[in-house]
Structures are given as structure tokens and as C-alpha cells.
Write a protein that holds these residues in place. Structure first.
Motif, mmCIF file in Angstrom:
data_model
loop_
_atom_site.group_PDB
_atom_site.id
_atom_site.type_symbol
_atom_site.label_atom_id
_atom_site.label_comp_id
_atom_site.label_asym_id
_atom_site.label_seq_id
_atom_site.Cartn_x
_atom_site.Cartn_y
_atom_site.Cartn_z
ATOM 1 N N GLY A 177 69.118 17.724 27.713
ATOM 2 C CA GLY A 177 69.106 16.422 27.047
ATOM 3 C C GLY A 177 68.881 15.277 28.013
ATOM 4 N N GLU A 178 69.072 15.529 29.310
ATOM 5 C CA GLU A 178 68.911 14.492 30.339
ATOM 6 C C GLU A 178 67.519 14.487 30.957
ATOM 7 N N LYS A 179 66.698 15.479 30.638
ATOM 8 C CA LYS A 179 65.393 15.611 31.298
ATOM 9 C C LYS A 179 64.418 14.543 30.819
ATOM 10 N N GLU A 180 63.572 14.094 31.749
ATOM 11 C CA GLU A 180 62.564 13.081 31.456
ATOM 12 C C GLU A 180 61.187 13.565 31.905
ATOM 13 N N LEU A 181 60.162 12.837 31.471
ATOM 14 C CA LEU A 181 58.795 13.197 31.862
ATOM 15 C C LEU A 181 58.669 13.241 33.381
ATOM 16 N N GLY A 182 57.996 14.278 33.864
ATOM 17 C CA GLY A 182 57.804 14.433 35.298
ATOM 18 C C GLY A 182 58.845 15.298 35.971
ATOM 19 N N ASP A 183 59.963 15.557 35.295
ATOM 20 C CA ASP A 183 60.999 16.423 35.872
ATOM 21 C C ASP A 183 60.482 17.849 35.997
ATOM 22 N N ARG A 184 60.984 18.564 36.996
ATOM 23 C CA ARG A 184 60.594 19.956 37.207
ATOM 24 C C ARG A 184 61.715 20.880 36.753
ATOM 25 N N LEU A 185 61.321 22.060 36.279
ATOM 26 C CA LEU A 185 62.282 23.073 35.857
ATOM 27 C C LEU A 185 61.946 24.399 36.525
ATOM 28 N N ASN A 186 62.982 25.140 36.881
ATOM 29 C CA ASN A 186 62.790 26.463 37.470
ATOM 30 C C ASN A 186 62.342 27.444 36.391
ATOM 31 N N VAL A 187 61.349 28.250 36.728
ATOM 32 C CA VAL A 187 60.802 29.198 35.751
ATOM 33 C C VAL A 187 60.904 30.626 36.282
ATOM 34 N N GLU A 188 61.456 31.492 35.453
ATOM 35 C CA GLU A 188 61.428 32.929 35.720
ATOM 36 C C GLU A 188 60.697 33.596 34.563
ATOM 37 N N ILE A 189 59.607 34.271 34.888
ATOM 38 C CA ILE A 189 58.852 34.958 33.849
ATOM 39 C C ILE A 189 59.533 36.276 33.491
ATOM 40 N N ASP A 190 59.174 36.814 32.342
ATOM 41 C CA ASP A 190 59.722 38.102 31.915
ATOM 42 C C ASP A 190 59.149 39.193 32.814
ATOM 43 N N ARG A 191 60.024 39.893 33.511
ATOM 44 C CA ARG A 191 59.576 40.856 34.519
ATOM 45 C C ARG A 191 58.834 42.035 33.890
ATOM 46 N N GLN A 192 59.229 42.452 32.715
ATOM 47 C CA GLN A 192 58.544 43.577 32.061
ATOM 48 C C GLN A 192 57.101 43.204 31.752
ATOM 49 N N THR A 193 56.897 41.978 31.267
ATOM 50 C CA THR A 193 55.541 41.520 30.980
ATOM 51 C C THR A 193 54.705 41.470 32.250
ATOM 52 N N GLN A 194 55.287 40.994 33.326
ATOM 53 C CA GLN A 194 54.558 40.913 34.595
ATOM 54 C C GLN A 194 54.112 42.299 35.059
ATOM 55 N N ILE A 195 54.988 43.275 34.947
ATOM 56 C CA ILE A 195 54.650 44.636 35.377
ATOM 57 C C ILE A 195 53.494 45.189 34.550
ATOM 58 N N ILE A 196 53.534 44.961 33.239
ATOM 59 C CA ILE A 196 52.478 45.472 32.360
ATOM 60 C C ILE A 196 51.144 44.810 32.693
ATOM 61 N N VAL A 197 51.163 43.475 32.813
ATOM 62 C CA VAL A 197 49.928 42.742 33.096
ATOM 63 C C VAL A 197 49.335 43.157 34.436
ATOM 64 N N ASP A 198 50.172 43.204 35.479
ATOM 65 C CA ASP A 198 49.664 43.549 36.809
ATOM 66 C C ASP A 198 49.147 44.985 36.862
ATOM 67 N N THR A 199 49.804 45.884 36.149
ATOM 68 C CA THR A 199 49.345 47.282 36.113
ATOM 69 C C THR A 199 47.970 47.382 35.463
ATOM 70 N N ILE A 200 47.796 46.674 34.348
ATOM 71 C CA ILE A 200 46.504 46.691 33.654
ATOM 72 C C ILE A 200 45.409 46.098 34.525
ATOM 73 N N ARG A 201 45.719 44.998 35.194
ATOM 74 C CA ARG A 201 44.735 44.365 36.075
ATOM 75 C C ARG A 201 44.333 45.310 37.210
ATOM 76 N N ASP A 202 45.324 45.984 37.797
ATOM 77 C CA ASP A 202 45.028 46.917 38.889
ATOM 78 C C ASP A 202 44.135 48.066 38.423
ATOM 79 N N VAL A 203 44.442 48.585 37.229
ATOM 80 C CA VAL A 203 43.651 49.703 36.693
ATOM 81 C C VAL A 203 42.217 49.255 36.438
ATOM 82 N N LEU A 204 42.037 48.071 35.840
ATOM 83 C CA LEU A 204 40.699 47.569 35.569
ATOM 84 C C LEU A 204 39.912 47.359 36.857
ATOM 85 N N GLN A 205 40.572 46.808 37.866
ATOM 86 C CA GLN A 205 39.892 46.573 39.142
ATOM 87 C C GLN A 205 39.504 47.885 39.815
ATOM 88 N N GLN A 206 40.375 48.892 39.701
ATOM 89 C CA GLN A 206 40.069 50.195 40.287
ATOM 90 C C GLN A 206 38.899 50.856 39.572
#
Length: 329
Positions: A177-206
Motif C-alpha cells: 500500500g506504500e509503493k509508488e511509481l518507480g519503486d523496485r520490487l524483488n522478483v523470484e520466478i517459479d523455479r519449476q517453470t524455469q526448469i521446464i523452459v530452459d530444458t526445452i530451449r536446450d533441447v531445441l538448440q541441440q
């Protein structure tokens, strides 16, 4: 491990710099420090920190190394600032959010705030290459809070923006409720999604190997842009893991028109596998392009046999007539 269901707001009481790290003294909400021990993990604005000292009146010390200070918003904290806190998850506890490690990936800037009645909508700018892991209805952790992505917009350079909606209870229990335009927030992505995406990218590149840039260059010369977005391929993968399958999308555009095949299409072709669906190798029930006709003759084989029999019968009749005529002579 954390769940992303924040438990309260702590206040920065003291900051002390030492070689290689910075120590923070945080004052916890009443009762939240009960049972807390040295070495315990606590999520502070989404960053997993270790308790280094327990003081009186709910005050707790944490040490933060230089890498965490530079990568997260903790490096900009000042005395009297407020931060979101969550104690580590315990066995058999209800998981109302999603699994978090407290390992921050990047910070996102708040670029738009809308205030519909009883709601608040944030739009955050996301740098490349992190957009590949974010998609509508997916998970995201913002400064320790587990939230659902309502809208996602990707840009050609790999950056983009995302939107989240905040209910009154979230605004009450957090610092949002205190945040204003321009403020930064820490982001952690979903690790399971990252693993799936990176695996698919690696397979396609190979699979494509050195041919990938050549193919893309050739298509661009012909006015065609073709790209495989691993994030979209993984869009529905998390809830399909039980079926051991993943979804995907591809985009193809010409100078005159653009066509996007939706994520429901696997490999850009929906239920059709390799572009042919139930039709195997592009011919469906027809095997090798001839269907029930075997080698181009199928049911016509019987017709051919009948023609041969007729010819033989006619030939026999002709021979019989000649023999009969010869006898008369």
C-alpha cells in the motif's frame, strides 16, 4: 522454504556496515518472533536471510552479503523502512501460495498503478531475458508475496511487462500500500517453470545446432520471421506434468500479415502432431497416400481378375468355333 503468504511487516531499527556485508536489525510484529532461533531462515522482502542474533523486544539481526545487496532492494534500505516478513514453512503447514526459495532473480520497476474500487492493479517492467518465464495465470513472487499474473506483454527484445491485482487484505498485511511509481520490487520466478523452459530451449538448440541461425537468416531474407518461444511452449506444461507432456506455441509472420498460433496448439498445430493431427504423415487413414487402396489398386483388384476371366472365356469360345468350323469342312 517459504509459501509466499506474508505474515506481517517488520521495521528496520539499525544498520551496520562491516567488511563484505551489512547487518540489519529488524523489529518483528508482536509474537512473530516467538520460537525463533539462531540460524533460522526468514524471508525479508522475499530474500531468504539467516537469523544471526536475537535481541529483546522482538528485535532480530540478519547479515546480508554484497551480492544480495546489489541484486535486491535490501541495498537501498534505510532506518525506519518497513519490509515484508515470513517465517520459514514448517511440516504439515497449509501452503496457500506456492513454493519459494527466497533466492531473488531480479528486481522489477513499478511503471503503472491503477486503483479500481477495492482493488489495486500494478504494472511492472521486466528486463530481458526474464519474460520467457512469465505468463498469464502463472506464479510470481513480488517482495516475498505469492501472486498470480493477470496480464503479460512480451517485447521483441525479450523484455516486457506484467500486471498483478492486489486485494485489500494483501495491501493491509504487506508494504504494498506504500509503493509508488518507480519503486523496485524483488522478483523470484517459479523455479519449476524455469526448469521446464530452459530444458526445452536446450533441447531445441541441440536439435537445430548450428543450423538455427542459418534458417532464421534465410527466412528473414524472404520476409518471414520465425521464432520458437520456449516460455510459451512451457505455458501449460506445469499442469500437464502428470500426463508427461508439454504445450507450446510458435509464431510466424510475413510482411503483409501476422499469424499467431495459440498455446493450445502443440508445436504450433494444436491436436495435430507434427502438423497433421490424426493423419499420420499427412495422409490420415490413407497409408502412403493411398488409404484402403493398396498400391493404387485396393478393391479394384477383384475387378481386374473378372476382366481376365472374361477374356479367357471369350478366347475359349473363339477356339471352339474354329474347331467346329474345321470339322464341318
Amino acid at each position: 522454504m517459504f509459501t509466499g503468504i506474508l505474515q506481517g511487516i517488520a521495521t528496520v531499527r539499525d544498520i551496520a556496515d562491516r567488511p563484505g556485508l551489512r547487518s540489519f536489525t529488524l523489529v518483528f510484529p508482536s509474537g512473530l518472533d516467538r520460537g525463533l532461533q539462531l540460524g533460522a531462515s526468514v524471508s525479508v522482502d522475499g530474500v531468504c536471510l539467516t537469523v544471526t542474533r536475537l535481541r529483546d523486544e522482538g528485535a532480530v539481526d540478519f547479515d546480508v552479503v554484497l551480492q544480495s545487496l546489489s541484486l535486491t532492494t535490501l541495498g537501498s534500505l534505510r532506518c525506519a523502512d518497513r519490509v515484508n516478513v515470513e517465517r520459514a514453512a514448517v511440516a504439515d503447514a497449509e501452503v496457500g501460495g506456492h513454493t519459494l526459495s527466497g533466492h531473488i532473480d531480479f528486481t522489477a520497476s513499478l511503471i503503472q498503478i491503477r486503483r479500481p474500487e477495492n482493488n489495486r492493479v500494478w504494472r511492472l517492467a521486466v528486463p530481458a531475458p526474464w519474460m520467457r518465464y512469465l505468463f498469464a495465470k502463472g506464479y510470481i513472487a513480488l517482495s516475498g508475496a505469492s501472486l498470480t499474473l493477470a496480464e503479460v506483454k512480451r517485447e521483441p527484445d525479450g523484455s516486457g511487462w506484467v500486471e498483478v491485482w492486489l486485494i485489500p487484505e494483501t495491501l493491509r498485511i504487506t508494504t504494498f500500500g506504500e509503493k509508488e511509481l518507480g519503486d523496485r520490487l524483488n522478483v523470484e520466478i517459479d523455479r519449476q517453470t524455469q526448469i521446464i523452459v530452459d530444458t526445452i530451449r536446450d533441447v531445441l538448440q541441440q536439435r537445430l545446432g548450428p543450423l538455427q541461425p542459418l534458417i532464421e537468416a534465410l527466412l528473414r531474407e524472404r520476409g518471414v520471421e520465425f521464432g520458437i518461444d520456449a516460455a510459451s511452449i512451457a505455458r501449460s506444461a506445469p499442469h500437464r506434468l502428470s500426463h508427461a507432456s508439454t504445450g507450446g506455441s510458435a509464431t510466424m509472420a510475413t510482411k503483409k500479415s501476422k499469424k499467431k498460433m495459440t498455446p493450445s496448439n502443440e508445436n504450433g498445430v494444436g491436436p495435430h502432431e507434427n502438423g497433421v493431427g490424426p493423419h499420420e504423415n499427412g495422409v490420415g487413414p490413407h497409408e502412403n497416400g493411398v488409404g484402403p487402396h493398396e498400391n493404387g489398386v485396393g478393391p479394384h483388384r477383384k475387378k481386374k481378375k473378372k476382366t481376365v476371366k472374361k477374356k479367357k472365356k471369350a478366347a475359349k469360345k473363339k477356339v471352339a468355333k474354329k474347331k467346329k468350323a474345321a470339322k464341318k469342312k
